[in-house]
Write an enzyme that holds these catalytic residues in place. Structure first.
Site, mmCIF file in Angstrom:
data_model
loop_
_atom_site.group_PDB
_atom_site.id
_atom_site.type_symbol
_atom_site.label_atom_id
_atom_site.label_comp_id
_atom_site.label_asym_id
_atom_site.label_seq_id
_atom_site.Cartn_x
_atom_site.Cartn_y
_atom_site.Cartn_z
ATOM 1 C CE LYS A 286 49.065 28.599 29.381
ATOM 2 N NZ LYS A 286 49.284 28.242 30.262
ATOM 3 C CG HIS B 13 48.961 31.230 25.571
ATOM 4 N ND1 HIS B 13 48.291 31.746 26.013
ATOM 5 C CD2 HIS B 13 50.300 30.816 26.061
ATOM 6 C CE1 HIS B 13 49.182 33.094 27.108
ATOM 7 N NE2 HIS B 13 50.396 32.481 27.404
HETATM 8 N N1 LIG Z 1 55.346 32.539 34.525
HETATM 9 C C1 LIG Z 1 55.962 32.592 33.308
HETATM 10 O O1 LIG Z 1 56.294 33.354 33.309
HETATM 11 C C2 LIG Z 1 55.616 31.527 32.427
HETATM 12 C C3 LIG Z 1 55.374 30.195 32.854
HETATM 13 N N2 LIG Z 1 54.923 28.983 31.612
HETATM 14 C C4 LIG Z 1 54.373 28.094 32.856
HETATM 15 O O2 LIG Z 1 55.164 26.391 33.038
HETATM 16 C C5 LIG Z 1 55.023 25.421 32.667
HETATM 17 C C6 LIG Z 1 55.464 24.913 31.889
HETATM 18 O O3 LIG Z 1 55.261 25.235 30.743
HETATM 19 P P1 LIG Z 1 56.087 24.552 30.033
HETATM 20 O O4 LIG Z 1 56.900 24.226 30.420
HETATM 21 O O5 LIG Z 1 55.923 25.192 28.562
HETATM 22 O O6 LIG Z 1 55.357 23.275 29.923
HETATM 23 P P2 LIG Z 1 56.046 21.583 29.221
HETATM 24 O O7 LIG Z 1 55.022 20.872 28.972
HETATM 25 O O8 LIG Z 1 56.505 21.313 28.539
HETATM 26 O O9 LIG Z 1 57.196 21.036 30.890
HETATM 27 C C7 LIG Z 1 56.149 20.847 31.765
HETATM 28 C C8 LIG Z 1 57.465 19.920 32.508
HETATM 29 O O10 LIG Z 1 57.034 19.848 33.909
HETATM 30 C C9 LIG Z 1 56.709 18.822 34.011
HETATM 31 N N3 LIG Z 1 55.340 18.394 35.107
HETATM 32 C C10 LIG Z 1 54.130 18.231 34.386
HETATM 33 N N4 LIG Z 1 53.815 17.467 35.486
HETATM 34 C C11 LIG Z 1 54.989 17.684 36.996
HETATM 35 C C12 LIG Z 1 54.361 16.984 38.004
HETATM 36 N N5 LIG Z 1 53.532 16.873 38.336
HETATM 37 N N6 LIG Z 1 55.203 16.268 38.905
HETATM 38 C C13 LIG Z 1 57.189 16.252 38.062
HETATM 39 N N7 LIG Z 1 56.876 17.179 36.702
HETATM 40 C C14 LIG Z 1 56.203 17.468 35.849
HETATM 41 C C15 LIG Z 1 57.239 18.467 32.250
HETATM 42 O O11 LIG Z 1 57.006 16.408 32.567
HETATM 43 P P3 LIG Z 1 55.602 15.367 31.678
HETATM 44 O O12 LIG Z 1 56.363 16.202 30.024
HETATM 45 O O13 LIG Z 1 56.532 14.229 31.877
HETATM 46 O O14 LIG Z 1 54.300 15.622 31.766
HETATM 47 C C16 LIG Z 1 57.420 18.870 31.336
HETATM 48 O O15 LIG Z 1 58.152 18.523 31.484
HETATM 49 C C17 LIG Z 1 53.207 26.221 32.441
HETATM 50 O O16 LIG Z 1 52.202 25.879 33.742
HETATM 51 C C18 LIG Z 1 53.500 27.646 31.833
HETATM 52 O O17 LIG Z 1 52.175 28.110 31.828
HETATM 53 C C19 LIG Z 1 55.423 29.020 30.515
HETATM 54 C C20 LIG Z 1 55.953 29.945 30.202
HETATM 55 C C21 LIG Z 1 56.517 31.364 30.987
HETATM 56 O O1 LIG Z 2 52.069 27.949 29.519
HETATM 57 C C1 LIG Z 2 52.391 28.538 28.178
HETATM 58 O O2 LIG Z 2 53.133 28.695 27.397
HETATM 59 C C2 LIG Z 2 52.626 30.023 29.617
HETATM 60 N N1 LIG Z 2 51.664 30.197 30.439
HETATM 61 C C3 LIG Z 2 51.685 31.316 30.894
HETATM 62 C C4 LIG Z 2 50.370 31.922 31.266
HETATM 63 O O3 LIG Z 2 50.401 31.079 32.081
HETATM 64 O O4 LIG Z 2 50.021 33.175 31.188
HETATM 65 C C5 LIG Z 2 53.123 32.533 30.340
HETATM 66 C C6 LIG Z 2 52.924 33.032 29.144
HETATM 67 O O5 LIG Z 2 52.742 33.560 28.157
HETATM 68 C C7 LIG Z 2 53.487 31.826 28.191
#
Ligand SMILES: NC(=O)C1=CN([C@@H]2O[C@H](COP(=O)(O)OP(=O)(O)OC[C@H]3O[C@@H](n4cnc5c(N)ncnc54)[C@H](OP(=O)(O)O)[C@@H]3O)[C@@H](O)[C@H]2O)C=CC1
Ligand SMILES: O=C(O)C1=N[C@H](C(=O)O)C[C@H](O)C1
Length: 269
Positions: A161, A157
């Site tokens: 991450k 990734h």
């Molecule tokens: N299930 C799936 O298909 C996928 C899952 N994911 C998962 O989604 C999550 C987010 O990924 P991504 O968008 O890349 O990450 P980002 O860091 O870009 O976005 C996360 C957002 O959540 C906010 N946030 C983080 N911690 C808190 C908290 N304690 N309270 C409130 N808001 C919070 C962040 O704010 P701030 O920036 O201020 O910290 C930010 O705006 C990860 O866990 C990732 O692994 C990602 C892609 C696909």
């Molecule tokens: O953090 C990410 O970007 C992603 N998170 C998910 C994971 O932890 O598997 C899904 C995807 O691979 C992208």
């Protein structure tokens, strides 16, 4: 029927923006609210403008309760510290809650499932892509049929991450463990370093790579005597995950309250 009013958690994040674009592109859904962590630079900005679209007049707030009051559903790709208490709130209000957050501990997952039993309508998945969920079914089948082969899972990734192994790698590990009818927790090897000794038969190994802008690459290797099977998935755009989340939202809207996974949404059980 009226559009489902959706609130996006973590609206200033990478997946927050992808989810806002997917809502705009999905008939039957309407962006009703967007929220993020207090102190986030996204607070007060127009949610759709931040996601690269025309202005919608929906500002990103740090008041979760105000956001939830305007919504029928929440899309939440944030962090465990946000998703666990949010699941309690959505359950108390009987809202749909789609959770993509990874890095949850066993206790976090128990708490989220409990919210599903208290009136929440939750779909949680480590990966919302169709192809990846099909891959997990294939891994389950291969691990069962190739019972003596060593299973190793590699993921890569982007360098932003924060959790490892990825939620998807753990999902694939669970699929392999299910195929072998063993518990992943008792058989996983998540780190190797130094003089480790030979590989313990029956374990499921994980290797984590981080770098650049890689969206999400996963390979499951089944290594046997004189042959090796490799099953891979490469995510090319975050819209993949967001579109899967919309599919889950539309599906769960007609289900009874409870806790569901993408296997339920896609009929893969
Ligand atoms: N299930 C799936 O298909 C996928 C899952 N994911 C998962 O989604 C999550 C987010 O990924 P991504 O968008 O890349 O990450 P980002 O860091 O870009 O976005 C996360 C957002 O959540 C906010 N946030 C983080 N911690 C808190 C908290 N304690 N309270 C409130 N808001 C919070 C962040 O704010 P701030 O920036 O201020 O910290 C930010 O705006 C990860 O866990 C990732 O692994 C990602 C892609 C696909
Ligand atoms: O953090 C990410 O970007 C992603 N998170 C998910 C994971 O932890 O598997 C899904 C995807 O691979 C992208």
């Amino acid at each position: 029927m009226a559009d489902i009013r959706v609130a996006v958690a973590g609206a200033g994040g990478r997946m927050g923006a992808a989810n806002i674009r997917a809502i705009a592109a999905t008939p039957g859904l309407k962006l009703a609210a967007a929220f993020d962590r207090s102190g986030s630079p996204s607070i007060g900005k127009d949610a759709t403008v931040l996601a690269g679209l025309e202005a919608s007049g929906v500002p990103i707030t740090d008041d979760v309760d105000v956001a939830l009051a305007a919504a029928d559903a929440v899309i939440d790709f944030t962090a465990p510290a946000a998703s666990v208490p949010l699941a309690e709130k959505t359950a108390a209000k009987g809202l749909i809650h789609i959770i993509g957050t990874t890095g949850c501990s066993i206790e976090d997952d128990v708490a989220i499932r409990a919210s599903g039993a208290k009136g929440g309508r939750i779909v949680k998945a480590g990966n919302f892509s169709l192809g990846l969920n099909i891959l997990a079914s294939l891994v389950k089948q291969a691990a069962a049929k190739l019972a003596e082969f060593d299973v190793e899972i590699i993921e890569m990734h982007h360098n932003r991450k924060v959790d490892a192994p990825s939620g998807t790698a753990l999902m694939l590990g669970e699929a392999a463990a299910a195929g072998r009818e063993i518990s992943l927790a008792d058989h996983s090897v998540r780190v190797r370093d130094g003089i480790t000794g030979p590989r313990v038969a029956g374990t499921i190994g994980f290797a984590t790579l981080r770098g650049g802008t890689v969206i999400g690459d996963h390979t499951v290797i089944l290594a046997g005597p004189s042959e090796r099977l490799e099953l891979s998935h490469i995510a090319q755009d975050r819209s993949l995950f967001a579109n899967g989340a919309m599919k889950a939202l539309l599906w769960v809207a007609s289900q009874q309250p409870g806790f569901y996974t993408m296997n339920d949404v896609l009929g893969l059980n």
